[in-house]
Design a protein around this motif. Structure first.
Motif, PDB file in Angstrom:
ATOM      1  N   ASN A   1     -12.601  30.363  15.658  1.00  0.00           N
ATOM      2  CA  ASN A   1     -12.559  30.766  14.262  1.00  0.00           C
ATOM      3  C   ASN A   1     -13.937  30.489  13.650  1.00  0.00           C
ATOM      4  O   ASN A   1     -14.156  29.455  13.041  1.00  0.00           O
ATOM      5  CB  ASN A   1     -11.463  29.981  13.532  1.00  0.00           C
ATOM      6  CG  ASN A   1     -11.459  30.157  12.030  1.00  0.00           C
ATOM      7  OD1 ASN A   1     -11.333  29.197  11.280  1.00  0.00           O
ATOM      8  ND2 ASN A   1     -11.617  31.386  11.564  1.00  0.00           N
ATOM      9  N   PRO A   2     -14.911  31.414  13.856  1.00  0.00           N
ATOM     10  CA  PRO A   2     -16.276  31.167  13.361  1.00  0.00           C
ATOM     11  C   PRO A   2     -16.353  31.308  11.843  1.00  0.00           C
ATOM     12  O   PRO A   2     -16.056  32.367  11.291  1.00  0.00           O
ATOM     13  CB  PRO A   2     -17.117  32.233  14.070  1.00  0.00           C
ATOM     14  CG  PRO A   2     -16.147  33.312  14.426  1.00  0.00           C
ATOM     15  CD  PRO A   2     -14.812  32.665  14.608  1.00  0.00           C
TER      16      PRO A   2
ATOM     17  N   HIS B   1     -16.960  34.387   9.343  1.00  0.00           N
ATOM     18  CA  HIS B   1     -17.992  35.365   9.693  1.00  0.00           C
ATOM     19  C   HIS B   1     -17.292  36.664  10.091  1.00  0.00           C
ATOM     20  O   HIS B   1     -16.384  36.656  10.938  1.00  0.00           O
ATOM     21  CB  HIS B   1     -18.840  34.856  10.860  1.00  0.00           C
ATOM     22  CG  HIS B   1     -19.818  33.792  10.490  1.00  0.00           C
ATOM     23  ND1 HIS B   1     -20.827  33.995   9.577  1.00  0.00           N
ATOM     24  CD2 HIS B   1     -19.940  32.509  10.928  1.00  0.00           C
ATOM     25  CE1 HIS B   1     -21.553  32.883   9.461  1.00  0.00           C
ATOM     26  NE2 HIS B   1     -21.031  31.969  10.255  1.00  0.00           N
TER      27      HIS B   1
ATOM     28  N   GLN C   1     -20.976  36.317  14.048  1.00  0.00           N
ATOM     29  CA  GLN C   1     -20.054  35.551  14.885  1.00  0.00           C
ATOM     30  C   GLN C   1     -20.780  34.990  16.109  1.00  0.00           C
ATOM     31  O   GLN C   1     -20.587  33.824  16.484  1.00  0.00           O
ATOM     32  CB  GLN C   1     -18.880  36.439  15.299  1.00  0.00           C
ATOM     33  CG  GLN C   1     -17.965  36.787  14.128  1.00  0.00           C
ATOM     34  CD  GLN C   1     -17.085  37.991  14.389  1.00  0.00           C
ATOM     35  OE1 GLN C   1     -17.206  38.666  15.413  1.00  0.00           O
ATOM     36  NE2 GLN C   1     -16.192  38.289  13.455  1.00  0.00           N
TER      37      GLN C   1
ATOM     38  N   TRP D   1     -22.946  32.080  15.122  1.00  0.00           N
ATOM     39  CA  TRP D   1     -22.193  30.824  14.955  1.00  0.00           C
ATOM     40  C   TRP D   1     -22.168  30.035  16.261  1.00  0.00           C
ATOM     41  O   TRP D   1     -22.406  28.827  16.278  1.00  0.00           O
ATOM     42  CB  TRP D   1     -20.774  31.154  14.500  1.00  0.00           C
ATOM     43  CG  TRP D   1     -19.847  29.988  14.393  1.00  0.00           C
ATOM     44  CD1 TRP D   1     -19.695  29.153  13.328  1.00  0.00           C
ATOM     45  CD2 TRP D   1     -18.917  29.532  15.395  1.00  0.00           C
ATOM     46  NE1 TRP D   1     -18.741  28.196  13.595  1.00  0.00           N
ATOM     47  CE2 TRP D   1     -18.252  28.411  14.854  1.00  0.00           C
ATOM     48  CE3 TRP D   1     -18.594  29.959  16.679  1.00  0.00           C
ATOM     49  CZ2 TRP D   1     -17.272  27.717  15.566  1.00  0.00           C
ATOM     50  CZ3 TRP D   1     -17.639  29.279  17.392  1.00  0.00           C
ATOM     51  CH2 TRP D   1     -16.978  28.172  16.838  1.00  0.00           C
TER      52      TRP D   1
ATOM     53  N   VAL E   1     -18.652  39.399  22.155  1.00  0.00           N
ATOM     54  CA  VAL E   1     -17.611  38.967  21.228  1.00  0.00           C
ATOM     55  C   VAL E   1     -16.704  40.155  20.946  1.00  0.00           C
ATOM     56  O   VAL E   1     -17.164  41.288  20.798  1.00  0.00           O
ATOM     57  CB  VAL E   1     -18.224  38.415  19.923  1.00  0.00           C
ATOM     58  CG1 VAL E   1     -19.079  39.460  19.223  1.00  0.00           C
ATOM     59  CG2 VAL E   1     -17.138  37.905  18.975  1.00  0.00           C
TER      60      VAL E   1
ATOM     61  N   ALA F   1     -11.235  40.739  17.697  1.00  0.00           N
ATOM     62  CA  ALA F   1     -11.115  40.101  16.379  1.00  0.00           C
ATOM     63  C   ALA F   1      -9.709  40.318  15.827  1.00  0.00           C
ATOM     64  O   ALA F   1      -9.210  41.451  15.812  1.00  0.00           O
ATOM     65  CB  ALA F   1     -12.152  40.678  15.427  1.00  0.00           C
TER      66      ALA F   1
ATOM     67  N   VAL G   1     -11.779  35.336  16.983  1.00  0.00           N
ATOM     68  CA  VAL G   1     -12.514  36.236  17.875  1.00  0.00           C
ATOM     69  C   VAL G   1     -12.612  35.564  19.238  1.00  0.00           C
ATOM     70  O   VAL G   1     -12.521  34.340  19.352  1.00  0.00           O
ATOM     71  CB  VAL G   1     -13.921  36.572  17.343  1.00  0.00           C
ATOM     72  CG1 VAL G   1     -13.847  37.293  16.010  1.00  0.00           C
ATOM     73  CG2 VAL G   1     -14.773  35.312  17.220  1.00  0.00           C
TER      74      VAL G   1
END
Length: 263
Positions: A118-119, A136, A142, A145, A189, A192, A217
Motif C-alpha cells: 500500500n504505497p 500514490h 508507486q 515509493w 508494478v 492496482a 499494488v
C-alpha cells in the motif's frame, strides 16, 4: 517461522465471500492460530502474521502467509477449499519451516521478489493543515515509493538495475531527458486494486464511522541482499501499511538463468 500456501476454491460461495472482503479474509487467516486472540497486538519488532493473495490464472487464487506459529487452516478448507479431498497427509494446505531459508540469506545474493503493498505518502495543502496519508496513484510514483533509498536500506535490499541492453530508453530516461526510474530498474508494478470496506459496525449492522479505503499494488522485480539481518526482519514483519489487509508480505524466488540457444 512458517511459510504456508493455500489454494482457494473460487467456485465455493464461502470463497467468494472471503475474496470480496479483506477484513473477512484477515479474520479467517488469524483464526488459523488458536493461541492468537482478536485483541492481541504484535510487538513492534516481533514477527507477525502476514498474508497475500496471488492470482497466477483467472480461476486460480493462492493465499500465501508467513507466521511465527504453524497454522491450522482446517476452517479455510471447509469454507473455501476442497474438504472432501483432504487427508491427514494432505489436509488442503502446505506449510513448511521458514527459518532454514531465512538463515541462508547472504549479502550479495540476487533474488526475484514479489510484494503486494500500500504505497502512500503524507501531504497537506497548506502549513495550517495537518498532514494526510494519501495513496500514490501512478505507477511512476508507486515505483518511487519502493525505490526510495532509505526504505531499501531499512529493508536490507537493493533493487537491481536492468543491463543497458535491456532498457527501452537510453540510461533510463524519457525522450525529454527527464529521469525515468521505471525503465532503469528490474521492477514492474501492476494489479492496482482499490479496496473499500467497513472496519466496524454496530450491533444492528449499521456502519460505524467512515469506511476504510486502501489502494494495493503488486511489485515484481529483482533485488540484491545488502543486509541479511534487516531483510529477515522485513520478511517476517512486512513492509509498509495495511499489513492486516493483505499488504506487506515480501517473498523471494530464485532467479532462473535464461535458456541457452541450441545451435
Amino acid at each position: 517461522m512458517f511459510l504456508s500456501r493455500f489454494r482457494i476454491n473460487t467456485a465455493r460461495p464461502g470463497a467468494r465471500r472471503l475474496l470480496s472482503s479483506p477484513q473477512a479474509l484477515h479474520a479467517a487467516v488469524m483464526s488459523s492460530f488458536p493461541h492468537l486472540l482478536p485483541s492481541d497486538t504484535p510487538a513492534p519488532d516481533a514477527p507477525r502474521v502476514l498474508w497475500r493473495l496471488d492470482q497466477p490464472a483467472r480461476a486460480e487464487v493462492l493465499l500465501y502467509l508467513t507466521s511465527p506459529d504453524q497454522p491450522d487452516m482446517t476452517h479455510l478448507v471447509e469454507q473455501a477449499g476442497w474438504p472432501a479431498a483432504a487427508t491427514p497427509d494432505s489436509p488442503g494446505w502446505h506449510t513448511r519451516p521458514y527459518k532454514p531459508f531465512l538463515d541462508r540469506l547472504t549479502a550479495g545474493d540476487h533474488w526475484n521478489f514479489r510484494l503486494t503493498a500500500n504505497p502512500v505518502h503524507s501531504i497537506r495543502r497548506n502549513d495550517s493543515e495537518p498532514t494526510k496519508i494519501t495513496a500514490h496513484l501512478t505507477p511512476t510514483h508507486q515505483k518511487g515509493w519502493l525505490l526510495d533509498a532509505r526504505r531499501q536500506e531499512r529493508c536490507g535490499f537493493r533493487i537491481l538495475e536492468k543491463p543497458p541492453t535491456a532498457r527501452l530508453l537510453p540510461d533510463g530516461t524519457t525522450h525529454h531527458g527527464t529521469p525515468h526510474h521505471g525503465d532503469r530498474y528490474a521492477l514492474t508494478v501492476g494489479d492496482a486494486r482499490p479496496l473499500s470496506f467497513d472496519k466496524t459496525r454496530t450491533a444492528d449492522g449499521k456502519r460505524r464511522g467512515k469506511p476504510v479505503t486502501v489502494l494495493t499494488v503488486t511489485f515484481d522485480g529483482q533485488l540484491e541482499i545488502t543486509d541479511p539481518e534487516a531483510l529477515r526482519r522485513t520478511l517476517t514483519q512486512g513492509i509498509g501499511r495495511a499489513r492486516a489487509y493483505g499488504c506487506g508480505l515480501l517473498t523471494l524466488a530464485p532467479i532462473t538463468p535464461p535458456a541457452q540457444a541450441v545451435t
